[in-house]
Motif scaffolding. Structure first.
Motif, mmCIF file in Angstrom:
data_model
loop_
_atom_site.group_PDB
_atom_site.id
_atom_site.type_symbol
_atom_site.label_atom_id
_atom_site.label_comp_id
_atom_site.label_asym_id
_atom_site.label_seq_id
_atom_site.Cartn_x
_atom_site.Cartn_y
_atom_site.Cartn_z
ATOM 1 N N LYS A 180 0.836 -1.207 0.000
ATOM 2 C CA LYS A 180 0.000 0.000 0.000
ATOM 3 C C LYS A 180 0.867 1.251 0.000
ATOM 4 C CE LYS A 180 -3.809 2.105 2.664
ATOM 5 N NZ LYS A 180 -3.172 3.268 3.313
ATOM 6 N N ASN A 181 1.920 1.234 0.802
ATOM 7 C CA ASN A 181 2.833 2.376 0.880
ATOM 8 C C ASN A 181 3.560 2.598 -0.443
ATOM 9 O OD1 ASN A 181 6.095 2.946 1.723
ATOM 10 N ND2 ASN A 181 4.596 4.423 2.436
ATOM 11 N N VAL A 182 3.998 1.509 -1.083
ATOM 12 C CA VAL A 182 4.688 1.595 -2.369
ATOM 13 C C VAL A 182 3.793 2.260 -3.413
ATOM 14 C CG1 VAL A 182 5.488 0.208 -4.337
ATOM 15 C CG2 VAL A 182 6.330 -0.286 -2.047
ATOM 16 N N LYS A 183 2.534 1.823 -3.483
ATOM 17 C CA LYS A 183 1.601 2.377 -4.469
ATOM 18 C C LYS A 183 1.277 3.835 -4.178
ATOM 19 C CE LYS A 183 -0.558 -2.024 -5.741
ATOM 20 N NZ LYS A 183 -1.795 -2.846 -5.696
ATOM 21 N N GLU A 184 1.126 4.174 -2.897
ATOM 22 C CA GLU A 184 0.847 5.565 -2.520
ATOM 23 C C GLU A 184 2.025 6.455 -2.882
ATOM 24 O OE1 GLU A 184 -0.029 5.291 1.624
ATOM 25 O OE2 GLU A 184 -2.177 4.883 1.307
ATOM 26 N N ARG A 185 3.244 5.988 -2.613
ATOM 27 C CA ARG A 185 4.431 6.780 -2.928
ATOM 28 C C ARG A 185 4.584 6.960 -4.434
ATOM 29 N NH1 ARG A 185 9.679 4.805 0.060
ATOM 30 N NH2 ARG A 185 10.458 6.692 -0.940
ATOM 31 N N ASP A 186 4.277 5.905 -5.205
ATOM 32 C CA ASP A 186 4.331 6.019 -6.663
ATOM 33 C C ASP A 186 3.423 7.149 -7.146
ATOM 34 O OD1 ASP A 186 6.015 3.864 -6.753
ATOM 35 O OD2 ASP A 186 4.555 2.469 -7.617
ATOM 36 N N TYR A 187 2.221 7.193 -6.597
ATOM 37 C CA TYR A 187 1.242 8.198 -7.033
ATOM 38 C C TYR A 187 1.714 9.604 -6.648
ATOM 39 C CZ TYR A 187 -3.048 10.743 -7.868
ATOM 40 O OH TYR A 187 -3.960 11.653 -8.345
ATOM 41 N N ILE A 188 2.122 9.764 -5.400
ATOM 42 C CA ILE A 188 2.568 11.090 -4.935
ATOM 43 C C ILE A 188 3.795 11.548 -5.716
ATOM 44 C CG2 ILE A 188 3.499 12.399 -2.985
ATOM 45 C CD1 ILE A 188 1.826 10.583 -1.136
ATOM 46 N N ASP A 189 4.771 10.648 -5.876
ATOM 47 C CA ASP A 189 6.011 11.010 -6.570
ATOM 48 C C ASP A 189 5.751 11.404 -8.027
ATOM 49 O OD1 ASP A 189 7.428 10.456 -4.281
ATOM 50 O OD2 ASP A 189 8.128 8.492 -4.938
#
Length: 230
Positions: A180-189
């Motif tokens: 979940k954190n990986v996907k959230e960071r991908d979106y924000i980045d």
């Protein structure tokens, strides 16, 4: 061989830092982990009450405190790799926690944070002979870098790598939380206003989802040899 600048960008937990550190060690280049710099600012914010209870950032207060943040790298003689120091304190382990991971993309999206750290990064690379990895190295920090690499892998593969890394260090880890954190960071980045993560037009793409570390090292060394020999 001429000295060049090597910019390695890509998504979180792609193994960019491992690739960059290993290559720097082999060819005698300076390595700078820009992700560790943003993680250090995040750790400073967490320690100094600059995050609200809802996870939002006290941006004005953090902006006022940026001059209080000194980030440096010192070579670890045991590992042969640089460790990260925040205001003189070794924080290499502290900045790799899930709590820091959950907040770093928001901190890194702040224009004043990026401006301050990009200026430091550009100063570090003036003499070439440097390898830097991050999100905007080939597009913003060193747009004229002779070698640009963009690393990618599936979210599931990256989450598994992060999970295994944390478990190996004896740190708590939950695969679903990490994914979940990986996907959230991908979106924000990828969607932030300032210096979003994107592949530079002249970058070489490396999808290492199904590659071993040795295969990645060999691929990167070959690309370096091609550029440094010209």
């Amino acid at each position: 061989m001429k000295k060049i600048t090597i910019a390695i960008d890509g998504y979180s937990s792609c193994g960019k830092s491992t690739m960059a550190k290993d290559l720097a060690h082999e060819i005698g280049y300076i390595y700078v982990d820009t992700g560790a710099m943003y993680r250090s600012v995040t750790l400073f914010a967490m320690r100094n009450g600059l995050l609200n209870s809802d996870g939002s950032i006290k941006t004005d207060e953090l902006k006022d405190r940026m001059d209080d943040i000194d980030i440096s790298f010192r070579l670890n003689s045991a590992t042969g790799r640089p460790d990260t120091y925040l205001n003189g304190e070794l924080v290499e382990k502290e900045i790799r926690t899930m709590e820091v991971s959950a907040n770093v993309s928001m901190i890194a999206a702040l224009p004043f944070v990026r401006e301050a750290l990009v200026a430091q990064q550009q100063a570090m690379g003036k003499k070439k002979g440097i390898i830097m990895d991050g999100r905007d190295i080939g597009t913003v920090v060193f747009p004229d870098a002779e070698l640009k690499i963009f690393v990618t892998a599936s979210a599931e593969v990256r989450a598994r790598r992060r999970y295994d890394e944390l478990k190996a260090k004896g740190m708590p880890a939950d695969f679903e939380d990490i994914l979940k954190n990986v996907k959230e960071r991908d979106y924000i980045d990828s969607h932030r206003e300032t210096s979003p993560l994107r592949k530079a037009d002249d970058a070489l793409e490396l999808d290492n989802s199904n590659m071993t570390i040795d295969q990645q090292k060999a691929w990167l060394m070959a690309r370096y040899m091609e550029k440094a020999a010209n």
